[in-house]
Design an enzyme around this catalytic site. Structure first.
Site, PDB file in Angstrom:
ATOM      1  N   GLU A  72      20.687 -64.653 -86.960  1.00 21.64           N
ATOM      2  CA  GLU A  72      21.692 -64.152 -87.898  1.00 21.64           C
ATOM      3  C   GLU A  72      23.016 -63.883 -87.188  1.00 21.64           C
ATOM      4  O   GLU A  72      24.094 -64.267 -87.654  1.00 21.64           O
ATOM      5  CB  GLU A  72      21.208 -62.845 -88.552  1.00 21.64           C
ATOM      6  N   LYS A 112      10.371 -64.677 -87.619  1.00 29.48           N
ATOM      7  CA  LYS A 112      11.448 -65.465 -86.993  1.00 29.48           C
ATOM      8  C   LYS A 112      10.977 -66.898 -86.763  1.00 29.48           C
ATOM      9  O   LYS A 112      11.698 -67.855 -87.047  1.00 29.48           O
ATOM     10  CB  LYS A 112      11.835 -64.852 -85.639  1.00 29.48           C
ATOM     11  N   GLY A 117      16.699 -52.239 -78.313  1.00 29.80           N
ATOM     12  CA  GLY A 117      17.726 -52.450 -79.337  1.00 29.80           C
ATOM     13  C   GLY A 117      18.002 -51.213 -80.171  1.00 29.80           C
ATOM     14  O   GLY A 117      19.152 -50.811 -80.381  1.00 29.80           O
ATOM     15  N   ARG A 118      16.949 -50.556 -80.642  1.00 31.43           N
ATOM     16  CA  ARG A 118      17.144 -49.407 -81.537  1.00 31.43           C
ATOM     17  C   ARG A 118      17.564 -48.143 -80.800  1.00 31.43           C
ATOM     18  O   ARG A 118      17.814 -47.116 -81.410  1.00 31.43           O
ATOM     19  CB  ARG A 118      15.868 -49.178 -82.364  1.00 31.43           C
ATOM     20  N   LYS A 121      21.740 -57.916 -77.960  1.00 29.89           N
ATOM     21  CA  LYS A 121      21.073 -57.742 -76.665  1.00 29.89           C
ATOM     22  C   LYS A 121      20.659 -59.099 -76.095  1.00 29.89           C
ATOM     23  O   LYS A 121      20.926 -59.416 -74.952  1.00 29.89           O
ATOM     24  CB  LYS A 121      19.858 -56.832 -76.857  1.00 29.89           C
ATOM     25  N   GLU A 150      10.132 -49.483 -86.524  1.00 30.20           N
ATOM     26  CA  GLU A 150       9.981 -50.550 -85.525  1.00 30.20           C
ATOM     27  C   GLU A 150       9.254 -50.009 -84.293  1.00 30.20           C
ATOM     28  O   GLU A 150       8.557 -50.749 -83.590  1.00 30.20           O
ATOM     29  CB  GLU A 150      11.351 -51.133 -85.132  1.00 30.20           C
ATOM     30  N   HIS A 178      18.738 -37.473-108.016  1.00 32.88           N
ATOM     31  CA  HIS A 178      18.891 -38.163-109.300  1.00 32.88           C
ATOM     32  C   HIS A 178      18.273 -39.555-109.239  1.00 32.88           C
ATOM     33  O   HIS A 178      18.553 -40.391-110.088  1.00 32.88           O
ATOM     34  CB  HIS A 178      20.372 -38.202-109.684  1.00 32.88           C
TER      35      HIS A 178
HETATM   36  O1  F6P Z   1      14.220 -58.619 -84.767  1.00 38.67           O
HETATM   37  C1  F6P Z   1      14.229 -57.299 -84.355  1.00 38.67           C
HETATM   38  C2  F6P Z   1      15.202 -57.086 -83.245  1.00 38.67           C
HETATM   39  O2  F6P Z   1      14.730 -57.668 -82.078  1.00 38.67           O
HETATM   40  C3  F6P Z   1      15.500 -55.618 -83.049  1.00 38.67           C
HETATM   41  O3  F6P Z   1      14.580 -55.002 -82.246  1.00 38.67           O
HETATM   42  C4  F6P Z   1      16.876 -55.667 -82.491  1.00 38.67           C
HETATM   43  O4  F6P Z   1      17.512 -54.426 -82.587  1.00 38.67           O
HETATM   44  C5  F6P Z   1      17.491 -56.730 -83.351  1.00 38.67           C
HETATM   45  O5  F6P Z   1      16.455 -57.668 -83.543  1.00 38.67           O
HETATM   46  C6  F6P Z   1      18.700 -57.390 -82.805  1.00 38.67           C
HETATM   47  O6  F6P Z   1      18.460 -58.005 -81.576  1.00 38.67           O
HETATM   48  P1  F6P Z   1      19.634 -58.490 -80.659  1.00 38.67           P
HETATM   49  O7  F6P Z   1      20.452 -57.291 -80.269  1.00 38.67           O
HETATM   50  O8  F6P Z   1      18.991 -59.131 -79.477  1.00 38.67           O
HETATM   51  O9  F6P Z   1      20.473 -59.470 -81.426  1.00 38.67           O
END
Ligand code: F6P
Length: 549
Positions: free
Chosen positions: A211, A510, A265-266, A205, A351, A382
């Protein structure tokens, strides 16, 4: 919404929760032959059975009174009207627009959102069909065979969960999901993919997530090594709201599929973030997923509170968390294809609801979001089900059952369902000392041995669960199920008075990771840290004497 009215409703609920029999479920069944019928509801293809909870008529009434007092219907109306329900970020939460039909009306302020939603959807469809029909080919002029989605959190979990649920070997393309910045994950991915046949989607987003951007850069280098500069961008596309950053990364505008900041995002798997699903499952499956979610949107928007599945699911949670003090919940899909659903719900729920302050900023006076965890059944039986049956604190369970499988192994499926039903029944009914004693006597166990083992073999029972039954698992029913959970989360936000659409709690880590990164390269702390962190930075350096740079 008046605070006084809310507090009165909370007090009435807590008075019921304080009764000595508040957690008892078995007597409710004993007293009511129709309990299953009276405490279950259907919406679309989803049957929600909440009869195996301690909700009596009085408790349900008190919960519905709380929902009225908290004006959840008002919150729902503002949500659909595109009000800035995400107050701390001054944004609407209009993921429902992404699965709307052309005749639906979604607006944020004065802006009609539908033209843009439909335009992006049309571009996604055109791209998907062109790829499948060979009108978009690899740099070598061949068909793509694999799609690699690079994203994390909501840009990974939702699509990965749906792909796991719906992909079969008849699907047009294979899908892969790379989330973690761990180089092992990339090394494994690289080893199994052919760059000349792989389309890489960078799903973010913000297009700034550390990452994802690190993995995207690795993937770009990997493509360049095989395809050269010119071919690389034929193998990439971006799914993002940040058009400046996608362009700076080198992805041309026609390969960027956008969405807007009113998609959290979620909640984003229905947006361009779902492109991997359209590509790997086929456009029709993706469209059915959206259509299924829309069925649940319409139910949620229109059904009265007492008939409304997301509202009822949220009220059951309030009863468990606030009334009975159960701090966690397990999600057990009895369907291997839903193996990633618990992970998706962990983000969606924790979240969203893991907040300790109200929308106003005041510290919440009540416990909010529970810990959510899960595994598919029967595997869970299990591993952790021991604690659920006999641990000190009850853990409410969501059982998700699918009536008809998509395989020919009817006996396996019967065993799977028998186990799911049995777990829910065992949690509810337990096994008392008399039953255990009779069973052991019948097996010829001595009285001394019975006395010794009896406490260990008793199951307390009265442990709650809800069951969601789907007739089958396909894109349409899965869309309904996931949207049900999304709306449940929104309703819990309204009930607890917190903002379910922001996530400030992810920021501090972060920032600190950004500060520690150069210290790992330098091999020593450079800024003040707590003693443990400083010690660990120094210790790691001793294992990497050549430096981390
Ligand atoms: O760090 C959490 C978050 O902001 C989530 O809310 C989001 O889904 C995820 O990181 C990834 O964010 P992006 O789509 O901006 O890379």
């Amino acid at each position: 919404m008046s605070e006084d009215k809310s507090e009165t409703a909370w007090a009435a609920l807590m008075a019921l929760a304080a009764r000595p029999d508040a957690a008892a479920i078995r007597p409710l069944f004993a007293a009511d032959a129709d309990r299953f019928i009276r405490f279950s509801r259907q919406a679309g293809d989803v049957l929600l059975d909440f009869s195996k909870t301690a909700l009596s008529d009085a408790v349900l009434k008190a919960l519905l009174a709380l929902a009225e007092a908290r004006d959840v219907a008002g919150f729902r109306a503002r949500l659909f009207a595109g009000a800035a329900v995400n107050e701390t970020e001054d944004r609407a939460a209009l993921h429902m627009a992404l699965r709307a039909a052309p005749e639906d009306d979604f607006r944020a302020g004065a802006e009609n959102l539908m033209p843009e939603v439909l335009a992006v959807r049309a571009r996604m469809e055109a791209f998907t069909r062109a790829l499948h029909e060979g009108r978009i080919l690899t740099a070598k002029g061949e068909h793509f065979t694999d799609v690699l989605n690079i994203g994390i959190g909501g840009s990974d979990l939702g699509p990965a969960m749906v792909a796991r649920a719906l992909w079969t070997d008849k699907a047009p393309l294979r899908g892969h999901y790379l989330a973690n910045v761990d180089g092992h994950a990339w090394a494994e991915m690289q080893a199994k993919l052919d760059p000349t046949r792989t389309l890489v989607l960078v799903a973010s987003k913000t297009f700034t997530t550390q990452e994802t951007m690190a993995n995207a850069a690795l993937a770009r280098d990997w493509l360049r090594a095989s395809l050269g500069e010119a071919g690389t961008m034929q193998h990439m596309a971006a799914l993002s709201t940040n058009l400046a950053a996608t362009s700076a990364f080198g992805i041309s505008p026609e390969r960027v599929f956008g969405f807007r900041d009113w998609v959290g995002g979620r909640f984003s798997l229905w947006s361009a973030i779902g492109l991997s699903l359209a590509l790997t499952l086929g456009w029709d499956a993706f469209a059915r997923l959206l259509a299924g979610a829309r069925v649940m949107d319409q139910h949620f928007r229109n059904a009265p509170l007492a008939e409304n599945l997301p509202v009822l699911l949220a009220l059951v949670e309030v009863w468990h968390v606030n009334g009975l003090g159960y701090p966690s919940r397990a999600v057990l899909p009895y369907d291997e294809r839903l193996a990633r659903l618990p992970a998706h719900l962990q983000q969606l729920e924790m979240e969203s609801l893991g907040k300790r302050v109200a929308g106003s900023g005041a510290v919440l006076q009540r416990v909010s979001g529970p810990v959510v965890f899960g595994e598919p059944g029967t595997n869970a039986q299990h591993s952790f089900m021991q604690l659920l049956h006999q641990g000190t604190t009850p853990v409410p369970v969501d059982f998700i059952l699918v009536a008809r499988p998509d395989h020919a192994h009817a006996d396996s499926h019967r065993k799977l369902l028998a186990n799911g039903l049995a777990q829910a029944e065992a949690l509810l009914m337990g096994k008392d000392a008399a039953a255990v004693t009779a069973e052991m006597r019948a097996a010829g166990v001595t009285e001394a041995e019975i006395a010794r083992l009896l406490p260990h073999r008793v199951f307390p029972g009265d442990r709650p669960s809800v069951t969601m039954l789907l007739p089958r698992l396909d894109a349409f029913t899965l869309g309904q199920l996931v949207a049900l959970y999304e709306h449940k989360v929104a309703m819990l936000g309204a009930l607890w008075g917190l903002n379910p659409f922001d996530q400030w709690g992810v920021e501090l880590g972060k920032q600190l990771a950004g500060a520690i990164l150069p210290e790992l390269s330098a091999g020593a702390p450079q800024k003040p840290h707590d003693g443990s962190t400083a010690g660990l930075i120094g210790k790691i350096a001793t294992f990497w004497p050549e430096g981390h740079g």
